[in-house]
Write an enzyme that holds these catalytic residues in place. Structure first.
Site, mmCIF file in Angstrom:
data_model
loop_
_atom_site.group_PDB
_atom_site.id
_atom_site.type_symbol
_atom_site.label_atom_id
_atom_site.label_comp_id
_atom_site.label_asym_id
_atom_site.label_seq_id
_atom_site.Cartn_x
_atom_site.Cartn_y
_atom_site.Cartn_z
ATOM 1 C CE LYS A 277 -3.740 -2.106 2.714
ATOM 2 N NZ LYS A 277 -4.874 -1.862 1.800
ATOM 3 N NE ARG A 351 -11.133 -9.770 -2.416
ATOM 4 C CZ ARG A 351 -11.450 -8.814 -3.295
ATOM 5 N NH1 ARG A 351 -11.619 -9.113 -4.579
ATOM 6 N NH2 ARG A 351 -11.616 -7.571 -2.907
#
Length: 461
Positions: A277, A351
């Protein structure tokens, strides 16, 4: 802070909190105004107080009274629901804390014991602080230490507040977990905190480590964790309130006889992994375990209020870091379900954690329904802002129940679509599926569609 309930009375000393729906004193406020020879009415007029919702007016001792102060709060023109009374409680607490009031009596026109209990919930929730790491406390004087709420049928209000207090305790547990720094809260310490908090309440807690998860074939979850020095954990929390822990009552699970399963994403710090990130704001990624924090607090609330329901909470705890052993973009992992996943973006890791946790939940517990909670995608905030949480579901009845619950509590949800087109977008030439689509369109729904492949027909949201 001690909260107590007393029969309606107007105090003669200390601080009193009064509620007005307009600029004319009524109910307890009218009685105080008469005792003060109209001083309250004159102060209201001088301050141009209108009784609007959340409006406040802090008055020092009115002439002729022994009270220290009177605090007026606006009720607004509409009748308040339970969420409205709780919000008002928060406003009152903040006003008293700002005025450095230690003790107060609240004398509002409360319509029921349940309204008084909701008001007390708001007071308690607003009292939360997290200052354990401050060497010098910002405030030498704490907020209110004792608050009386005057209401008819005070014993019933006290009983109703018992369940609310347990809920607030669960919320505080969640807030503590989410606020802890990532060098303090990592998978093992999170699992230990959950066990310490829940076991005394009667919740059975199991903790699975790498060895157990490898045996179960949880390649998706383990792949996320492999770049961290911290071992991942799967924490399984059981509350058998309908069939074991609590006596009596009917199960409220809905379809079938299985428990309700709550599954939480617990990425205790998310650097993004190899798909790292940007540095700006990365400190917020200690919050990427928010879903797991909520599930842990939820189990505490259910146990604390002796809820007559069978529930299981499952949280997948990992840290997503980019060391030399970290998962790479392009890796293929095999999930517990046997389905294979090409990991195109290591920052779409939640996920992957939830895929194995959901499969484990449905495989082991045969639940009546599954609800997972997660900071799944930043894209949902682009779509919905911060006032609504995104909801995706494979079952319309379950979705409608959650939407209605959100309306009742002020925790608003907005349903986002799942579709065959989204499902097709994660088909993959190399594996059974990929963890992102080829573009950023419908990013939140794509994440939900990925998870829907791991619920195995169980009603899920």
């Amino acid at each position: 802070m001690k909260i107590s309930f007393v029969e309606p009375t107007l105090p003669t000393t200390g601080t009193v909190v009064l509620g007005l729906a307009d600029a004319v004193p009524s109910g307890p406020a009218a009685g105080l105004d008469r005792a003060a020879g109209g001083a309250l009415r004159r102060a209201i007029a001088a301050a141009d107080f209108k009784g609007k919702k959340d409006e406040t007016l802090n008055l020092t001792t009115p002439a002729g009274l022994k009270l220290d102060r009177a605090v007026l709060v606006g009720l607004g023109p509409k009748d308040l629901d339970e969420a409205g009374w709780a919000a008002l409680g928060g406003t009152i607490y903040a006003t008293l804390a700002s005025a450095r009031v230690a003790k107060a009596t609240i004398a509002l026109p409360l319509p029921s014991p349940e309204a008084a209990a909701a008001l007390a919930l708001g007071l308690k929730l607003r009292s939360y602080k997290f200052d354990k790491y401050k060497s010098k406390k910002k405030d030498d004087r704490p907020g209110p230490q004792a608050i009386e709420i005057a209401v008819a049928k005070s014993a019933a209000a006290k009983k109703a507040y018992g369940a609310h207090a347990a809920l607030a305790d669960g919320v505080f547990l969640t807030r503590d977990l989410v606020t802890e720094p990532p060098n303090v809260l990592y998978p093992q310490s999170f699992a230990k905190r959950a066990q310490q908090a829940l076991a005394p309440l009667g919740v059975k807690v199991e903790i699975l480590g790498t060895k157990e998860m490898k045996k179960l074939g949880m390649g998706a979850l383990l792949g996320v964790a492999q770049g961290s020095t911290f071992e991942p954990q799967l924490v399984v929390m059981h509350w058998n309130g309908a069939s074991g822990n609590a006596k009596g009552g009917k199960k409220s699970q809905g379809k079938g006889n299985g428990p309700i399963a709550f599954v939480g994403k617990g990425v205790t710090f998310d650097s993004g992994g190899i798909s790292i990130k940007p540095g700006a704001g990365m400190w917020d990624m200690k919050w990427d375990m928010g879903g797991a924090g909520v599930v842990t607090g939820l189990m505490a609330a259910l146990a604390g209020r002796k809820a007559k329901v069978d529930a299981v909470g499952i949280i997948g705890l990992v840290e997503n870091m980019p060391d030399g052993n970290a998962q790479r973009p392009g890796d293929v992992v095999t999930s517990m379900s046997g389905q294979t996943i090409e990991v195109l973006n290591t920052d779409a890791e939640g996920r992957l954690v939830l895929a194995d946790a959901l499969w484990y939940a449905q495989d082991r517990f045969k639940p009546a329904m599954m609800i997972d909670l997660a900071t799944l995608t930043g894209a949902v905030m682009v779509a919905l802002g911060t006032e609504y949480a995104g909801l995706m579901a494979t079952d319309d009845k379950l979705a409608d129940e959650l939407l209605a619950a959100g309306q009742r509590t002020g925790e608003l949800l907005w349903r986002l679509p799942l579709s065959e087109a989204f499902d097709k977008a994660i088909d993959c030439d190399v594996a059974d599926m990929k963890n992102i689509a080829n573009d950023r369109n419908a990013g939140s729904s794509i994440g939900g569609q990925f998870l829907a492949r791991f619920v195995n027909g169980v009603p899920w949201a």
